[in-house]
Design a protein around this motif. Sequence first.
Motif, mmCIF file in Angstrom:
data_model
loop_
_atom_site.group_PDB
_atom_site.id
_atom_site.type_symbol
_atom_site.label_atom_id
_atom_site.label_comp_id
_atom_site.label_asym_id
_atom_site.label_seq_id
_atom_site.Cartn_x
_atom_site.Cartn_y
_atom_site.Cartn_z
ATOM 1 N N GLN A 257 0.829 -1.207 0.000
ATOM 2 C CA GLN A 257 0.000 0.000 0.000
ATOM 3 C C GLN A 257 0.865 1.258 0.000
ATOM 4 O OE1 GLN A 257 -4.124 -1.833 1.753
ATOM 5 N NE2 GLN A 257 -3.398 0.069 2.584
ATOM 6 N N ASP B 248 0.290 6.769 -6.604
ATOM 7 C CA ASP B 248 -0.720 7.842 -6.614
ATOM 8 C C ASP B 248 -0.061 9.188 -6.889
ATOM 9 O OD1 ASP B 248 -3.038 6.395 -6.188
ATOM 10 O OD2 ASP B 248 -3.127 6.777 -4.033
ATOM 11 N N GLU C 258 -11.064 3.125 -0.968
ATOM 12 C CA GLU C 258 -10.485 2.297 0.074
ATOM 13 C C GLU C 258 -10.121 0.926 -0.487
ATOM 14 O OE1 GLU C 258 -9.421 3.097 2.831
ATOM 15 O OE2 GLU C 258 -10.336 5.047 3.143
ATOM 16 N N ARG D 85 -6.041 5.560 1.854
ATOM 17 C CA ARG D 85 -5.179 6.028 0.762
ATOM 18 C C ARG D 85 -4.402 7.271 1.155
ATOM 19 N NH1 ARG D 85 -6.957 3.629 -4.262
ATOM 20 N NH2 ARG D 85 -5.417 4.845 -5.418
ATOM 21 N N ARG E 52 -0.362 7.801 1.074
ATOM 22 C CA ARG E 52 0.309 8.874 0.321
ATOM 23 C C ARG E 52 1.204 9.692 1.238
ATOM 24 N NH1 ARG E 52 -4.582 8.919 -2.678
ATOM 25 N NH2 ARG E 52 -5.512 10.488 -1.353
ATOM 26 N N GLY F 53 0.595 4.229 -2.691
ATOM 27 C CA GLY F 53 0.625 5.651 -2.342
ATOM 28 C C GLY F 53 1.643 6.418 -3.151
#
Length: 403
Positions: free
Chosen positions: A145, A152, A162, A383, A387, A149
Amino acid sequence: RVARRILLCGIAAAVLLPLFSSVRISIGGRISNGNYLSPRIAIDPTKVERSRRVTFVPFPYKPLVSGEDAQCIWSTKYVDNATSSSGEGYDSIQLAVYNEGMCIPDKLKSSLHVFSTAEAIECLNSTEQGRNISVSVSGDSYTRQLFIGLADILLGNPSNEEITTKDRRRHLLREYDERLAALHGDDTSFPDVQYPLGCFGECFGDYGRASYDWSSHVIPATPVTEAPFSVRCSRCINNFTQRSESAVGVVGAGVHNLRYFGDRVKDKAKREGLGVPDDVPNHARDEAIGETVAAVNETIKDFERFFDLATRTIYVSMPSYQMEKVPRLYENATHNTHAGRIYEGLLPSLAPRDVDHPFLDYFQLTKACHTKNCSYDGGHRARYVNRWKAQLLLNTLCEVNNG
């Protein structure tokens, strides 16, 4: 007098016209490849030096803070594009950070930078930096994850979707890995950032997991040969980090390592007649024969070996858990006491105390995140939190020069 005025006008024109040739006039809005002087005038970047540059920081990278110094409070911030330090306004990624939340330790308040997509790309751009830069991320689901991030940010996608299942996490991981690879393949100046599939199981932490099969979305039933995490993961990630002096590894693991050593300690205790009935709760069993203490110590030792074996690799910590949200099946393995023991035990071996072992402390920022939207299951974060983790990674790898 008339002749004198004509002469003076001619001299002025000869002096000023070359200066105006480096200036372009705009009716407003962003000037492509230009720097703002005002809403209407931009300097041609080919005629003047850039006033701002993002620079890649090579190994051992830029140490941040850890332990008590990494404690922070989540907050939002009102910003106006007119106050942007770049003079170009904030992009969607930066605005999302300010609107959704950030957690900045006191010692970093004056130095931490919130990176835009353009700045992140510039920092990791091999052409721009004159270095063969690559970033390879691997580890457990929390680290996957983190990779999402970072993607992103590089893709300019401040999504709030989510990730509530492992299937969705794997699907998005694959999608982002392929998108980043395609962008780099089309233009090698785009950052080479990847989640190497060959290390999918090697750096997960449970010692018996084979590499993930993207085509079938399943993990093969036949495990790879068992070996310590320190050996398996370092050997795999080094295949990428030893390609260049500017190749970066990012690895995060812990909870599965602890579970593995816990199982080994329990098996040994049963063989020696020290075990207790299986119907005794896990936490009571741990206290009865000291399984957790032994498992934690073995986990710490193996990570310390990994730090010495892995080349140019940043270790990212386990998260702190919102135990009220953790499914009962995972409560014992993810208990904050256990995660905290590993976290505290590793701090002396990691930056900033040992700068040769780069480190990102995510334990404190996840511990400080108490709101309902921080996590859906007590461990995996929203999220915007991922990030923010990626923003800290960029602050370790990049330096923003003003002036």
